[in-house]
Scaffold this active site. Structure first.
Site, PDB file in Angstrom:
ATOM      1  N   LYS A  34      66.711  15.070  17.120  1.00 22.77           N
ATOM      2  CA  LYS A  34      66.029  14.375  16.027  1.00 22.77           C
ATOM      3  C   LYS A  34      66.322  12.878  16.137  1.00 22.77           C
ATOM      4  CE  LYS A  34      65.382  15.066  11.056  1.00 22.77           C
ATOM      5  NZ  LYS A  34      65.978  15.711   9.880  1.00 22.77           N
ATOM      6  N   VAL A  35      65.259  12.088  16.159  1.00 24.74           N
ATOM      7  CA  VAL A  35      65.379  10.656  16.463  1.00 24.74           C
ATOM      8  C   VAL A  35      64.663   9.846  15.374  1.00 24.74           C
ATOM      9  CG1 VAL A  35      64.852   8.900  18.219  1.00 24.74           C
ATOM     10  CG2 VAL A  35      65.199  11.286  18.926  1.00 24.74           C
TER      11      VAL A  35
END
Ligand code: G3P
Length: 207
Positions: free
Chosen positions: A84-85
């Site tokens: 998750k960015v």
């Protein structure tokens, strides 16, 4: 529509997983801190609790080289992990790099169609469009989600819009109406989706 649970609490994940309808889980640094257990330990336990599910684990660095190092480390923990960015400039660069390596990503903190376009073009697997936090700013969070779902489909990007920051079951109804492919929500909202006074009344009568 895929249903994900949004929590860092392994017990909540286990309870929801027992229903057999969970497709994955999402976490963020706040949820992990709230649960009070180690990051890696929690993420691995969630992977085990939802076999085959997509489990998002978030990076916390903000510079590209550090982000890359962190992302590769997290991705190496388990094949179910989705990195998750946050939607920041080095984040989008990271998503392109990970996508070229075949590593799945979930771009988070997306509030607009233009941000979603950048995530989709970088090859994001999931685009986390936040509803509740948009509403908190007196904007129509769900309107932005519906718009994004329609545009991503229109251009036939492979990314899936993941409705996040869901605060109540009406947000789930609106996600379904918008045709969102994925929605993530806290355990308490999943639980609320079972409840209907007429169901309870009907059951009392049957019994
Ligand atoms: O995981 C991201 C998101 O679902 C957070 O929700 O309620 O903190 O805006 P919320």
């Amino acid at each position: 529509m895929k249903l994900f649970i949004d929590t860092g609490d392994i017990e909540e994940v286990r309870r929801a997983a027992e229903w057999g309808i969970l497709d994955g889980g999402t976490t963020n640094p706040t949820l992990i801190a709230k649960a009070g257990k180690g990051f890696k330990e929690t993420v691995l336990q969630i992977c085990e609790a939802v076999p085959g599910g997509a489990i998002s684990a978030e990076v916390v660095a903000t510079e590209y080289e550090l982000l890359l190092k962190e992302a590769l480390e997290i991705a190496s923990w388990h094949p179910q992990i989705v990195v998750k960015v946050p939607l920041i400039e080095p984040g989008i660069r990271l998503v392109r790099t990970l996508s070229d390596k075949g590593i799945r990503t979930n771009v988070t903190l997306v509030f607009s169609v233009t941000q979603a376009l950048m995530a989709a073009k970088a090859g994001a697997t999931y685009i986390s469009n936040f509803v509740g936090r948009g509403d908190d700013m007196s904007a129509d969070g769900m309107d932005a989600v519906a718009d994004t779902v329609a545009r991503v489909e229109n251009y036939q990007f492979e990314s899936e819009v993941l409705v996040a920051s869901i605060r109540h079951p009406l947000h789930v109804v609106q996600s379904i109406q918008a045709g969102a492919p994925v929605a993530t929500m806290p355990y308490k909202i999943l639980e609320m989706m079972f409840k209907r006074p007429l169901t309870a009344l009907g059951l009392t009568r049957f019994l």
